[in-house]
Design a protein around this motif. Sequence first.
Motif, PDB file in Angstrom:
ATOM      1  N   ARG A   1     -31.671 -32.636 107.233  1.00  0.00           N
ATOM      2  CA  ARG A   1     -32.036 -32.979 108.606  1.00  0.00           C
ATOM      3  C   ARG A   1     -32.110 -34.490 108.779  1.00  0.00           C
ATOM      4  O   ARG A   1     -32.768 -35.185 108.022  1.00  0.00           O
ATOM      5  N   GLY A   2     -31.389 -34.983 109.791  1.00  0.00           N
ATOM      6  CA  GLY A   2     -31.559 -36.359 110.233  1.00  0.00           C
ATOM      7  C   GLY A   2     -30.943 -37.440 109.370  1.00  0.00           C
ATOM      8  O   GLY A   2     -31.448 -38.552 109.349  1.00  0.00           O
ATOM      9  N   ILE A   3     -29.853 -37.129 108.660  1.00  0.00           N
ATOM     10  CA  ILE A   3     -29.206 -38.209 107.911  1.00  0.00           C
ATOM     11  C   ILE A   3     -27.957 -38.669 108.663  1.00  0.00           C
ATOM     12  O   ILE A   3     -27.326 -37.903 109.382  1.00  0.00           O
ATOM     13  N   ASN A   4     -27.648 -39.956 108.504  1.00  0.00           N
ATOM     14  CA  ASN A   4     -26.447 -40.560 109.090  1.00  0.00           C
ATOM     15  C   ASN A   4     -26.340 -40.325 110.591  1.00  0.00           C
ATOM     16  O   ASN A   4     -25.259 -40.111 111.124  1.00  0.00           O
ATOM     17  N   VAL A   5     -27.480 -40.343 111.268  1.00  0.00           N
ATOM     18  CA  VAL A   5     -27.517 -40.164 112.712  1.00  0.00           C
ATOM     19  C   VAL A   5     -28.050 -41.449 113.340  1.00  0.00           C
ATOM     20  O   VAL A   5     -29.149 -41.893 112.983  1.00  0.00           O
ATOM     21  N   GLY A   6     -27.284 -42.029 114.228  1.00  0.00           N
ATOM     22  CA  GLY A   6     -27.733 -43.240 114.911  1.00  0.00           C
ATOM     23  C   GLY A   6     -28.027 -44.397 113.978  1.00  0.00           C
ATOM     24  O   GLY A   6     -28.912 -45.204 114.251  1.00  0.00           O
ATOM     25  N   GLY A   7     -27.313 -44.461 112.863  1.00  0.00           N
ATOM     26  CA  GLY A   7     -27.510 -45.559 111.919  1.00  0.00           C
ATOM     27  C   GLY A   7     -28.742 -45.446 111.047  1.00  0.00           C
ATOM     28  O   GLY A   7     -29.071 -46.357 110.298  1.00  0.00           O
ATOM     29  N   ARG A   8     -29.432 -44.315 111.136  1.00  0.00           N
ATOM     30  CA  ARG A   8     -30.661 -44.131 110.352  1.00  0.00           C
ATOM     31  C   ARG A   8     -30.414 -43.210 109.162  1.00  0.00           C
ATOM     32  O   ARG A   8     -29.557 -42.345 109.197  1.00  0.00           O
ATOM     33  N   ASN A   9     -31.247 -43.369 108.148  1.00  0.00           N
ATOM     34  CA  ASN A   9     -31.217 -42.504 106.960  1.00  0.00           C
ATOM     35  C   ASN A   9     -29.803 -42.358 106.399  1.00  0.00           C
ATOM     36  O   ASN A   9     -29.322 -41.248 106.176  1.00  0.00           O
ATOM     37  N   LYS A  10     -29.160 -43.498 106.169  1.00  0.00           N
ATOM     38  CA  LYS A  10     -27.779 -43.484 105.687  1.00  0.00           C
ATOM     39  C   LYS A  10     -27.711 -43.022 104.233  1.00  0.00           C
ATOM     40  O   LYS A  10     -28.438 -43.527 103.384  1.00  0.00           O
ATOM     41  N   ILE A  11     -26.852 -42.051 104.015  1.00  0.00           N
ATOM     42  CA  ILE A  11     -26.595 -41.546 102.667  1.00  0.00           C
ATOM     43  C   ILE A  11     -25.090 -41.338 102.534  1.00  0.00           C
ATOM     44  O   ILE A  11     -24.484 -40.627 103.335  1.00  0.00           O
ATOM     45  N   ASP A  12     -24.501 -41.942 101.525  1.00  0.00           N
ATOM     46  CA  ASP A  12     -23.085 -41.757 101.238  1.00  0.00           C
ATOM     47  C   ASP A  12     -22.894 -40.360 100.629  1.00  0.00           C
ATOM     48  O   ASP A  12     -23.600 -39.979  99.686  1.00  0.00           O
ATOM     49  N   MET A  13     -21.960 -39.606 101.167  1.00  0.00           N
ATOM     50  CA  MET A  13     -21.762 -38.222 100.711  1.00  0.00           C
ATOM     51  C   MET A  13     -21.321 -38.140  99.249  1.00  0.00           C
ATOM     52  O   MET A  13     -21.696 -37.204  98.549  1.00  0.00           O
ATOM     53  N   LYS A  14     -20.538 -39.114  98.776  1.00  0.00           N
ATOM     54  CA  LYS A  14     -20.129 -39.107  97.364  1.00  0.00           C
ATOM     55  C   LYS A  14     -21.341 -39.278  96.455  1.00  0.00           C
ATOM     56  O   LYS A  14     -21.456 -38.609  95.426  1.00  0.00           O
ATOM     57  N   LEU A  15     -22.248 -40.173  96.851  1.00  0.00           N
ATOM     58  CA  LEU A  15     -23.462 -40.376  96.059  1.00  0.00           C
ATOM     59  C   LEU A  15     -24.384 -39.164  96.151  1.00  0.00           C
ATOM     60  O   LEU A  15     -25.027 -38.792  95.161  1.00  0.00           O
ATOM     61  N   LEU A  16     -24.442 -38.551  97.328  1.00  0.00           N
ATOM     62  CA  LEU A  16     -25.257 -37.345  97.493  1.00  0.00           C
ATOM     63  C   LEU A  16     -24.730 -36.216  96.607  1.00  0.00           C
ATOM     64  O   LEU A  16     -25.507 -35.493  95.975  1.00  0.00           O
ATOM     65  N   LYS A  17     -23.425 -36.074  96.538  1.00  0.00           N
ATOM     66  CA  LYS A  17     -22.819 -35.070  95.657  1.00  0.00           C
ATOM     67  C   LYS A  17     -23.255 -35.319  94.207  1.00  0.00           C
ATOM     68  O   LYS A  17     -23.617 -34.384  93.499  1.00  0.00           O
ATOM     69  N   GLN A  18     -23.252 -36.594  93.803  1.00  0.00           N
ATOM     70  CA  GLN A  18     -23.676 -36.929  92.443  1.00  0.00           C
ATOM     71  C   GLN A  18     -25.142 -36.584  92.208  1.00  0.00           C
ATOM     72  O   GLN A  18     -25.512 -36.131  91.115  1.00  0.00           O
ATOM     73  N   THR A  19     -25.974 -36.772  93.227  1.00  0.00           N
ATOM     74  CA  THR A  19     -27.390 -36.411  93.126  1.00  0.00           C
ATOM     75  C   THR A  19     -27.534 -34.917  92.873  1.00  0.00           C
ATOM     76  O   THR A  19     -28.298 -34.488  91.997  1.00  0.00           O
ATOM     77  N   PHE A  20     -26.809 -34.108  93.639  1.00  0.00           N
ATOM     78  CA  PHE A  20     -26.866 -32.659  93.471  1.00  0.00           C
ATOM     79  C   PHE A  20     -26.415 -32.267  92.070  1.00  0.00           C
ATOM     80  O   PHE A  20     -27.050 -31.426  91.419  1.00  0.00           O
ATOM     81  N   GLU A  21     -25.341 -32.883  91.594  1.00  0.00           N
ATOM     82  CA  GLU A  21     -24.842 -32.565  90.250  1.00  0.00           C
ATOM     83  C   GLU A  21     -25.837 -33.011  89.181  1.00  0.00           C
ATOM     84  O   GLU A  21     -26.046 -32.300  88.184  1.00  0.00           O
ATOM     85  N   ARG A  22     -26.482 -34.142  89.388  1.00  0.00           N
ATOM     86  CA  ARG A  22     -27.457 -34.663  88.418  1.00  0.00           C
ATOM     87  C   ARG A  22     -28.607 -33.691  88.190  1.00  0.00           C
ATOM     88  O   ARG A  22     -29.112 -33.552  87.076  1.00  0.00           O
ATOM     89  N   VAL A  23     -29.017 -32.983  89.259  1.00  0.00           N
ATOM     90  CA  VAL A  23     -30.137 -32.043  89.112  1.00  0.00           C
ATOM     91  C   VAL A  23     -29.661 -30.617  88.820  1.00  0.00           C
ATOM     92  O   VAL A  23     -30.439 -29.677  88.911  1.00  0.00           O
ATOM     93  N   GLY A  24     -28.381 -30.472  88.463  1.00  0.00           N
ATOM     94  CA  GLY A  24     -27.901 -29.193  87.946  1.00  0.00           C
ATOM     95  C   GLY A  24     -27.164 -28.277  88.906  1.00  0.00           C
ATOM     96  O   GLY A  24     -26.829 -27.148  88.536  1.00  0.00           O
TER      97      GLY A  24
END
Length: 185
Positions: free
Chosen positions: A8-31
Motif C-alpha cells: 500500500r502506498g508505494i511509488n505514488v506521488g513521489g512518496r515511498n519510492k521503492i525500486d522493483m528490482k531491489l524489492l524483488k531482491q528483498t523478497f528473495e533475501r527472506v526466502g
Amino acid sequence: MVYIALLRGINVGGRNKIDMKLLKQTFERVGMNDVVTYINTGNIIFSYSGLSKSELSRILEEAIHHDFGLQIKVVIRSVEDVREIINAIPDTWKNDKEMTSDVSFLWDEIDDESVFENLIITPNIDTVKYVPGAILWSVDKKNVTKSGKSKIVGSMIYKQVTVRNVNTARKIYELMQAQIDSYQD
C-alpha cells in the motif's frame, strides 16, 4: 503455494519510492521463491510454503522496513483468494475512458460484509459488491463526481485497503496462474 503481496502506498506521488528490482531482491533475501513484480505500484507474485498469510505479511513488512526504512502495509492473498475475487468481477467492468472499476483489497481486520456500513454508496450511480478479501466498485466516468467512491479517501476504511483497478487485478491473476501452470509443465 502462489501468493500476491500487495503493498500500500508505494511509488505514488513521489512518496515511498521503492525500486522493483531491489524489492524483488528483498523478497528473495527472506526466502520467497519465483518472485515476479508487476508494474511499479507494489504487486509482487511469489511462491512459498509453510507459513500463514499473516506470518508472510509480517516477515515482508519487516524486510521492507529493514531494506528501505519504510513502514509499508503488505496484504497477502493466495491464488485461490484472487481467483474468487476475479470471478466476482462482472465481465463488463473495465477501467477505460468510459468506466472506472476498482478492487479494494481489504485488511483482515475489516474483511467482512459489514464494511458496507461505512461506505457512502450513491444509488443508481455506484455498483458496489463485497467478496471475501475485497470491495469491488464500478462507476461510469461521466458520473464519477456524483459517486460515493471518492468519499472513501481520508476515511478510516481508506487506511485499511489497497486499491488496484480491475485491469491490474485481472493481470495479477493471469500472472499468478501462469506461475502455477509453469510448475505443471
